[in-house]
Scaffold this motif. Structure first.
Motif, short mmCIF file in Angstrom:
data_model
loop_
_atom_site.label_atom_id
_atom_site.label_comp_id
_atom_site.label_asym_id
_atom_site.label_seq_id
_atom_site.Cartn_x
_atom_site.Cartn_y
_atom_site.Cartn_z
N VAL A 48 9.19 -44.98 -25.25
CA VAL A 48 7.83 -45.43 -25.55
C VAL A 48 7.02 -44.28 -26.12
O VAL A 48 6.36 -44.41 -27.16
CB VAL A 48 7.14 -45.98 -24.29
CG1 VAL A 48 5.69 -46.34 -24.58
CG2 VAL A 48 7.89 -47.18 -23.75
N ALA A 49 7.05 -43.14 -25.44
CA ALA A 49 6.25 -41.98 -25.86
C ALA A 49 6.84 -40.72 -25.26
O ALA A 49 7.43 -40.74 -24.18
CB ALA A 49 4.80 -42.13 -25.43
N GLY A 50 6.66 -39.60 -25.99
CA GLY A 50 7.10 -38.31 -25.50
C GLY A 50 6.08 -37.25 -25.84
O GLY A 50 5.33 -37.39 -26.81
N ILE A 51 6.06 -36.19 -25.03
CA ILE A 51 5.15 -35.07 -25.29
C ILE A 51 5.91 -33.78 -25.08
O ILE A 51 6.59 -33.61 -24.07
CB ILE A 51 3.88 -35.17 -24.42
CG1 ILE A 51 2.87 -34.07 -24.80
CG2 ILE A 51 4.21 -35.15 -22.94
CD1 ILE A 51 1.48 -34.33 -24.24
N SER A 52 5.82 -32.89 -26.03
CA SER A 52 6.60 -31.66 -25.99
C SER A 52 5.90 -30.58 -25.16
O SER A 52 4.77 -30.73 -24.71
CB SER A 52 6.83 -31.15 -27.41
OG SER A 52 5.62 -30.64 -27.94
N TRP A 53 6.60 -29.47 -25.02
CA TRP A 53 6.07 -28.35 -24.27
C TRP A 53 4.81 -27.80 -24.92
O TRP A 53 3.95 -27.23 -24.24
CB TRP A 53 7.12 -27.24 -24.17
CG TRP A 53 7.57 -26.72 -25.50
CD1 TRP A 53 8.53 -27.24 -26.30
CD2 TRP A 53 7.06 -25.58 -26.19
NE1 TRP A 53 8.64 -26.51 -27.45
CE2 TRP A 53 7.77 -25.47 -27.41
CE3 TRP A 53 6.08 -24.62 -25.90
CZ2 TRP A 53 7.52 -24.47 -28.33
CZ3 TRP A 53 5.85 -23.61 -26.80
CH2 TRP A 53 6.55 -23.54 -28.02
N ASN A 54 4.70 -27.98 -26.26
CA ASN A 54 3.52 -27.49 -26.98
C ASN A 54 2.64 -28.64 -27.45
O ASN A 54 1.93 -28.51 -28.44
CB ASN A 54 3.93 -26.60 -28.15
CG ASN A 54 4.86 -27.29 -29.12
OD1 ASN A 54 5.34 -28.39 -28.86
ND2 ASN A 54 5.12 -26.68 -30.24
N TYR A 55 2.71 -29.77 -26.73
CA TYR A 55 1.80 -30.90 -26.88
C TYR A 55 1.99 -31.73 -28.14
O TYR A 55 1.12 -32.53 -28.48
CB TYR A 55 0.34 -30.45 -26.74
CG TYR A 55 0.03 -29.81 -25.42
CD1 TYR A 55 -0.02 -28.43 -25.29
CD2 TYR A 55 -0.20 -30.59 -24.29
CE1 TYR A 55 -0.28 -27.84 -24.06
CE2 TYR A 55 -0.47 -30.01 -23.06
CZ TYR A 55 -0.52 -28.63 -22.96
OH TYR A 55 -0.78 -28.06 -21.74
N ASN A 56 3.11 -31.56 -28.85
CA ASN A 56 3.42 -32.54 -29.90
C ASN A 56 3.74 -33.87 -29.23
O ASN A 56 4.27 -33.90 -28.10
CB ASN A 56 4.60 -32.08 -30.74
CG ASN A 56 4.25 -30.88 -31.60
OD1 ASN A 56 3.13 -30.74 -32.07
ND2 ASN A 56 5.20 -29.99 -31.79
N THR A 57 3.44 -34.96 -29.93
CA THR A 57 3.67 -36.27 -29.33
C THR A 57 4.50 -37.17 -30.24
O THR A 57 4.53 -36.99 -31.46
CB THR A 57 2.35 -36.99 -29.00
OG1 THR A 57 1.56 -37.10 -30.19
CG2 THR A 57 1.57 -36.24 -27.92
N TYR A 58 5.15 -38.12 -29.61
CA TYR A 58 5.91 -39.16 -30.32
C TYR A 58 5.54 -40.50 -29.69
O TYR A 58 5.40 -40.60 -28.47
CB TYR A 58 7.41 -38.93 -30.17
CG TYR A 58 8.23 -40.15 -30.56
CD1 TYR A 58 8.56 -41.12 -29.62
CD2 TYR A 58 8.63 -40.34 -31.87
CE1 TYR A 58 9.28 -42.24 -29.97
CE2 TYR A 58 9.35 -41.46 -32.24
CZ TYR A 58 9.67 -42.41 -31.29
OH TYR A 58 10.37 -43.53 -31.65
N TYR A 59 5.39 -41.52 -30.53
CA TYR A 59 5.15 -42.88 -30.05
C TYR A 59 6.06 -43.86 -30.77
O TYR A 59 6.28 -43.75 -31.98
CB TYR A 59 3.70 -43.29 -30.29
CG TYR A 59 2.69 -42.48 -29.52
CD1 TYR A 59 2.03 -41.40 -30.10
CD2 TYR A 59 2.40 -42.80 -28.20
CE1 TYR A 59 1.12 -40.66 -29.39
CE2 TYR A 59 1.47 -42.06 -27.47
CZ TYR A 59 0.83 -40.98 -28.08
OH TYR A 59 -0.08 -40.25 -27.36
#
Length: 123
Positions: A48-59
């Motif tokens: 559904v969604a992801g957030i990286s260690w440096n706050y990049n996001t995926y939806y």
């Protein structure tokens, strides 16, 4: 023992909102990606969604503009704000995290999983 514990699931009406939270314990994931998957009855688990260690996001396309993922590194938590919910959002939602730090992939390589929390949206 590493644990991811979700909270905040429940029942909502179409157009309503819910907020999911996930707390990590046993190790820190502050330098690793975290995310949310879901699995509806009879369907495969999907990101559904992801957030990286440096706050990049995926939806996922199906939730863009409606869901927002965020994290609090100090508390080792990740949250999913879900707005304008639709019946097709009904699923068990799983918190997940990568073991490898500084990995820039947000769509795979998730190693740790929570037990899941049910989200049901009525029309």
């Amino acid at each position: 023992q590493v644990q991811l514990v979700e909270s905040g699931g429940g029942l909502a009406q179409a157009g309503g909102s819910l907020r999911l939270s996930c707390a990590a314990s046993g190790r820190t994931f502050s330098n690793s990606a975290m995310g949310w998957f879901r699995q509806a009855p009879g369907k495969e688990r999907e990101l559904v969604a992801g957030i990286s260690w440096n706050y990049n996001t995926y939806y996922a396309d199906s939730v863009k503009g409606r869901f927002t993922i965020s994290r609090d590194k100090a508390k080792d938590t990740v949250s999913l704000q879900m707005n304008n919910l639709k019946p097709e959002d009904t699923a068990v939602y799983y918190c997940t995290a990568q073991s490898r730090p500084y990995d820039n992939s947000l769509v795979d390589r998730y190693d740790y999983w929570g037990q899941g929390t049910q989200v049901s949206v009525s029309s």
